[in-house]
Design a protein around this motif. Structure first.
Motif, PDB file in Angstrom:
ATOM      1  N   ASN A   4       0.833  -1.200   0.000  1.00  0.00           N
ATOM      2  CA  ASN A   4       0.000   0.000   0.000  1.00  0.00           C
ATOM      3  C   ASN A   4       0.866   1.248   0.000  1.00  0.00           C
ATOM      4  N   GLU A  95       0.061  -2.159  -4.833  1.00  0.00           N
ATOM      5  CA  GLU A  95      -1.245  -2.769  -5.082  1.00  0.00           C
ATOM      6  C   GLU A  95      -2.396  -1.791  -4.837  1.00  0.00           C
ATOM      7  N   LYS A  96      -2.319  -1.029  -3.743  1.00  0.00           N
ATOM      8  CA  LYS A  96      -3.373  -0.081  -3.415  1.00  0.00           C
ATOM      9  C   LYS A  96      -2.783   1.322  -3.274  1.00  0.00           C
ATOM     10  N   LYS A 117      -9.387  -0.480   2.589  1.00  0.00           N
ATOM     11  CA  LYS A 117     -10.375  -1.559   2.584  1.00  0.00           C
ATOM     12  C   LYS A 117     -11.436  -1.316   1.507  1.00  0.00           C
ATOM     13  N   CYS A 119     -11.261   0.123  -1.349  1.00  0.00           N
ATOM     14  CA  CYS A 119     -10.883  -0.027  -2.760  1.00  0.00           C
ATOM     15  C   CYS A 119     -10.688  -1.478  -3.161  1.00  0.00           C
ATOM     16  N   GLU A 120     -10.963  -2.390  -2.225  1.00  0.00           N
ATOM     17  CA  GLU A 120     -10.915  -3.801  -2.593  1.00  0.00           C
ATOM     18  C   GLU A 120     -12.003  -4.105  -3.610  1.00  0.00           C
ATOM     19  N   ASN A 121     -11.889  -5.202  -4.322  1.00  0.00           N
ATOM     20  CA  ASN A 121     -12.842  -5.579  -5.369  1.00  0.00           C
ATOM     21  C   ASN A 121     -12.896  -4.531  -6.485  1.00  0.00           C
ATOM     22  N   ASN A 122     -11.766  -3.832  -6.668  1.00  0.00           N
ATOM     23  CA  ASN A 122     -11.621  -2.856  -7.750  1.00  0.00           C
ATOM     24  C   ASN A 122     -12.690  -1.775  -7.732  1.00  0.00           C
ATOM     25  N   CYS A 125     -12.654   4.129  -3.870  1.00  0.00           N
ATOM     26  CA  CYS A 125     -13.068   4.468  -2.513  1.00  0.00           C
ATOM     27  C   CYS A 125     -12.846   5.955  -2.316  1.00  0.00           C
ATOM     28  N   LYS A 184      -7.136   0.456  -6.466  1.00  0.00           N
ATOM     29  CA  LYS A 184      -6.155  -0.595  -6.697  1.00  0.00           C
ATOM     30  C   LYS A 184      -5.511  -0.399  -8.070  1.00  0.00           C
TER      31      LYS A 184
END
Length: 299
Positions: A4, A95-96, A117, A119-122, A125, A184
């Motif tokens: 990150n 990655e993020k 958290k 921005c997970e699942n593309n 956020c 991400k």
């Protein structure tokens, strides 16, 4: 290898604010596992020397989309409004990505965790300029009882050359504030955002181009989004309160959640941005009014 990264950009005029942002991040133990990268938008050599021991990387920013010098008027800091759509190109090994404007500082690490958290699942956020503490829609009244909504999204979409159809699609949606956001590296938003930004810059001003392009990416192109509460990117500075027991800034209404990122966006915060010693009147939770410096203080 850190996965990150938090990124910001500043010129020499915003160096103090940028340095405070970096210090506000590094005071949290959790930041040990998060990279901090800086884009140089016109820093001096001495300023870079101060920052280098504190951060992972510093790179010079560029005009990632070619625009006329007439639009930039020599203001190198305007690069930040374009560069943040190209973060993966400058720092490709993460990655993020979490972008935070230089005129903001981290008051609570919870907000940083929520951005990463979210921005997970593309998903993009991000927070919005809409909140119960921020006030309602701005309208212009005419013919007595008719009102015309003054929408930031609509105004910028039209001035940037987007069609009436697109402008109306985004007009009444909550304005997404690009001053703090997370994505991400694999998210599809980067490519679409860059295309919308390029289109926006053909007709519109540099100022505001990135935000309307990002809003169109979400509301017109229908890419996934995770919208966080306003306390994750708090821009209504005069509206927040201070909790003397916890010694922290909080929302003005119950449950008086601790503000995560304090963001001095807007002309109304010029005095705070320009003068580190500025004292502001702020209400405490018990109703007492105190004078307090709202800039980050590492003491």
């Amino acid at each position: 290898m850190k996965k990150n990264v938090i990124i910001s950009l500043a010129d020499s005029n915003y160096f103090e604010l940028l340095n405070e942002l970096v210090d506000s991040i590094k005071r949290f133990k959790q930041s040990d596992n998060t990279a901090i990268c800086i884009l140089d938008g016109g820093l001096t050599d001495d300023q870079i020397k101060i920052l280098k021991p504190k951060v992972d990387e510093i790179k010079s920013s560029d005009w990632d989309i070619k625009i006329s010098q007439f639009k930039t008027m020599g203001k190198k800091w305007l690069k930040s409004l374009i560069t943040r759509a190209f973060l993966t190109e400058y720092f490709p090994n993460y990655e993020k990505y979490l972008w935070i404007d230089a005129d903001a500082w981290v008051n609570s690490w919870e907000a940083v965790e929520l951005y990463f958290k979210g921005c997970e699942n593309n998903k993009l956020c991000i927070s919005t300029n809409a909140d119960r503490a921020y006030g309602g829609l701005r309208v212009g009244w005419f013919f007595g009882s008719f009102a015309r909504v003054k929408s930031q999204n609509y105004k910028h979409a039209k001035s940037s050359g987007f069609s009436e159809k697109v402008a109306r699609e985004v007009a009444l949606r909550p304005h997404l504030n690009a001053g703090v956001f997370a994505l991400k590296s694999s998210a599809p938003h980067w490519k679409v955002w860059r295309k919308n930004l390029e289109d926006s810059l053909k007709s519109g001003k540099v100022w505001g181009s990135d935000q309307i392009a990002l809003n169109i990416t979400i509301y017109h192109n229908n890419l996934p989004v995770e919208i966080l509460p306003a306390y994750c990117n708090w821009t209504h500075i005069s509206g927040m309160k201070y909790d003397e027991d916890r010694k922290t800034f909080v929302e003005p209404y119950l449950p008086n959640h601790e503000i995560g990122i304090i963001h001095f966006a807007g002309k109304h915060n010029n005095e705070i941005r320009n003068n580190k010693k500025t004292l502001s009147k702020i209400e405490c939770l018990n109703g007492k009014i105190i004078e307090k410096n709202l800039r980050f203080n590492n003491e």
